[in-house]
Design an enzyme around this catalytic site. Structure first.
Site, mmCIF file in Angstrom:
data_model
loop_
_atom_site.group_PDB
_atom_site.id
_atom_site.type_symbol
_atom_site.label_atom_id
_atom_site.label_comp_id
_atom_site.label_asym_id
_atom_site.label_seq_id
_atom_site.Cartn_x
_atom_site.Cartn_y
_atom_site.Cartn_z
ATOM 1 N N GLU B 191 -24.908 -38.219 32.953
ATOM 2 C CA GLU B 191 -26.246 -38.534 32.467
ATOM 3 C C GLU B 191 -27.083 -38.916 33.681
ATOM 4 O O GLU B 191 -26.769 -39.881 34.383
ATOM 5 C CB GLU B 191 -26.222 -39.661 31.433
ATOM 6 N N GLU B 193 -29.987 -40.657 35.313
ATOM 7 C CA GLU B 193 -30.804 -41.793 34.905
ATOM 8 C C GLU B 193 -31.460 -42.448 36.121
ATOM 9 O O GLU B 193 -31.079 -42.197 37.263
ATOM 10 C CB GLU B 193 -29.950 -42.845 34.184
ATOM 11 N N ARG B 229 -17.647 -37.233 26.236
ATOM 12 C CA ARG B 229 -18.279 -37.014 24.924
ATOM 13 C C ARG B 229 -17.289 -37.035 23.777
ATOM 14 O O ARG B 229 -17.638 -37.435 22.666
ATOM 15 C CB ARG B 229 -19.036 -35.690 24.923
ATOM 16 N N THR B 249 -19.695 -45.786 36.364
ATOM 17 C CA THR B 249 -21.129 -45.537 36.427
ATOM 18 C C THR B 249 -21.494 -45.542 37.904
ATOM 19 O O THR B 249 -21.230 -46.531 38.597
ATOM 20 C CB THR B 249 -21.919 -46.639 35.686
#
Lengths: 397, 397
Positions: B191, B193, B229, B249
């Protein structure tokens, strides 16, 4: 062989020599030097100073403003420190001049919280809440009995027992409201929980199996996971609770070493489905993962519930194994809590949401909530888990 | 008046004197002393040593292994330190002997992460994901346009750009499977970000309004919120993402000061509903809360997407106001990320879930993902936000 200071802990006192939880204190008259103490009866034993005075190898670990260095030292050191403290009790060195009345000290947040994870491990609680929050669906989601559901909470707002809690403000919207409104929560609640504190860290990419639970977990505390039900109900789909929880989480000032709870080990409830190997705890010879802790919740001094921790579906060892099975690392100071402890009976529910079937009354300003617990100890003794207490202050104007 | 070292930063270099992001480095040949550096072109300026050598009042804040002490010092100090570094550039003191090639240093996690919150602020992303995860319902939940939805992530597994990411293992169960299975994630995703790093803390019980954003937020980084996912889809109801995210992360090694992005301020999209006062950002005279950051996502060197941060529905100032409106405090080192940045076009989507409409292909072992970004700077210059990169390593056996 000398007796364990019976004059200091009356028969039946849950803080006798089999308990000896750790906390951090300052004397009221000398607040500049926070250090580690151990509870005995109604006293705090200044084990940091005793260790200095008697040349203990552990003096530097005990003369600290948080438990983290001691917790990071690992199980062999935890056991050696506990044995040394018990020896000094046997020898009469403790309590001696090292006892201070609980009334004469301030207790501090005993450890620096790294990550805080909150589980959802009571089948009774999850079922009751599911019925209230999702009345049209199955009370338990399909995953519930296959994995211990949990989420990360806010570590920065974990506070020690005795800290006032300011009523949160926030958005709420009942299904019948045309638009959200803003204001002080009108449905402030508690959640009576048990917390587990990680001492020994683990490396990224290395799952921690259930069998390594004792190597990593230092001890146990009580937790009140304050919850604003109106804020939570409006915000929590799809990414989970956030502001309905993050304003405050209270923990007891005393961390009970895991080994003080050996006599309280008990088998968890029977499993509905076979579990995947990393969660399976039915293997022959493994230590029972449940704990027979008897909680009591009091609101303004009146007992409203007695939740039995032995009824929890998921054990702390399963939670630890699950939390790390993806390779997530542990840090010293990680706190993971059980989720609300609720038993099957109406007087065993761990939050007002369940106790009042979602209708209230909820907490009023000025209300004081106290959660206590004890466990069976060796030889019929009781092991106390201290208390977590907090009073509701009005919302900010 | 001397020019800003044009020989060090070629025309159009996004790391010119208008950018000057902070990081923490060690020289490859002297790894024992991590300290703060500032990027200029392809060099790291050793501003810690320069500050010592020149008697700067800020030497103790700069000669640190993390940015936290500098971040805790507050905006007036941040602006004074930046001004001093720019003055030394003008005077020719920097780069001078203080420049080291990026190739000759190791960059470290630039700050100690306190709490990590991940938002969900792109309408395009939330709509696309809602269609894939909840095909039978409305793509956006009813709360989505009334509050910035967010949740807490795992602070302990935030890693610096360049760190390999081990493919997580975990439970997954497709709706058609009879029971969950266990193994390496088969749907590993990214993702893209943008993260905001808190410097100045706030007190419990004291909400931080949008107008105080600049007082509290030190700077901006890039974030790759790696996501499994299959694990996420099975676990996330009802309490949100947990193991599907908590394995890693990644954040960029460079933290761009907020003031370097002043020329990138832009109005956010028009609001569908009136917002409650604490979230309302339409008040006359207030600074536009959006940021015109142009992201690029590359997989194994190939650009797969260019997400525009200007399309985000919720601004970082709104997120900060929301996160604290219940009285939750801020700590130095709190990181809050935007959620996946996705624009309206097919080549502007910030994760593979959207780029492949939920069908894959997903990340393979050995794949390397790099996210970069730049923003318009003063006078037509570009301000670079560095990069966040990571390579997928196989799951543990």
């Amino acid at each position: 062989m000398p007796q364990h200071s019976p004059h200091e802990t009356p028969e039946g006192d849950p803080f006798g020599p089999d308990t000896l939880p750790y906390g951090v204190f300052t004397p009221r008259d000398a607040p500049e030097h926070p250090r580690i103490g151990v509870r005995l009866g109604a006293s705090v034993l200044d084990v940091a100073t005793a260790a200095r005075d008697h040349g203990s190898a552990y003096a530097d670990l005990l003369d600290q403003p948080v438990l983290n260095p001691l917790m990071a030292a690992g199980r062999p050191v935890w056991e050696a420190v506990r044995a040394e403290i018990r020896d000094r009790l046997d020898q009469g060195v403790l309590p001696g001049a090292y006892a201070r009345s609980l009334d004469a000290v301030t207790l501090h947040l005993p450890f620096e919280v790294a990550d805080y994870v909150d589980f959802y491990a009571s089948e009774h609680h999850a079922t009751n809440v599911g019925r209230i929050f999702r009345p049209d669906g199955e009370p338990l989601t399909p995953n519930w009995k296959h994995l211990p559901i949990g989420y990360h909470g806010r570590a920065g707002t974990v506070v020690v027992s005795g800290t006032d809690v300011v009523r949160p403000r926030g958005q709420r919207k009942a299904p019948s409201d045309p638009a959200p409104s803003f204001g002080p929560s009108q449905r402030l609640d508690i959640e009576a929980e048990v917390g587990f504190v990680v001492g020994t860290p683990s490396a990224v990419g290395t799952p921690v199996p259930q069998s390594a639970f004792r190597d990593h977990v230092f001890g146990v505390c009580l937790v009140n996971d304050w919850s604003a039900r109106d804020i939570q109900a409006w915000e929590y789909v799809p990414l989970g609770p956030f502001l309905g929880k993050s304003f405050a989480t209270s923990v007891s000032a005393w961390i009970t070493p895991l080994e003080a709870l050996d006599a309280a080990r008990t088998a968890p409830p029977a499993r509905t489905y076979p579990l995947l190997p990393y969660l399976d705890d039915a293997a022959a010879g493994s230590e029972p993962g449940g704990l027979d802790l008897r909680l009591e919740v009091r609101v303004n001094g009146e007992a409203v519930s007695r939740p039995p921790f032995s009824s929890m579906y998921w054990t702390a060892a399963q939670q630890l194994a699950h939390m790390t099975v993806n390779g997530a690392s542990l840090r010293t100071g990680d706190l993971f809590a059980s989720g609300t402890v609720s038993g099957p009976e109406p007087d065993q529910l761990g939050c007002l949401l369940e106790l009042t079937r979602g209708k209230g009354p909820w907490l009023a300003d000025g209300d004081e909530v106290t959660i206590t617990a004890w466990a069976p100890g060796p030889g019929g003794s009781r092991v106390g888990l201290g208390e977590v207490t907090g009073r509701v202050r009005p919302a900010v104007a």
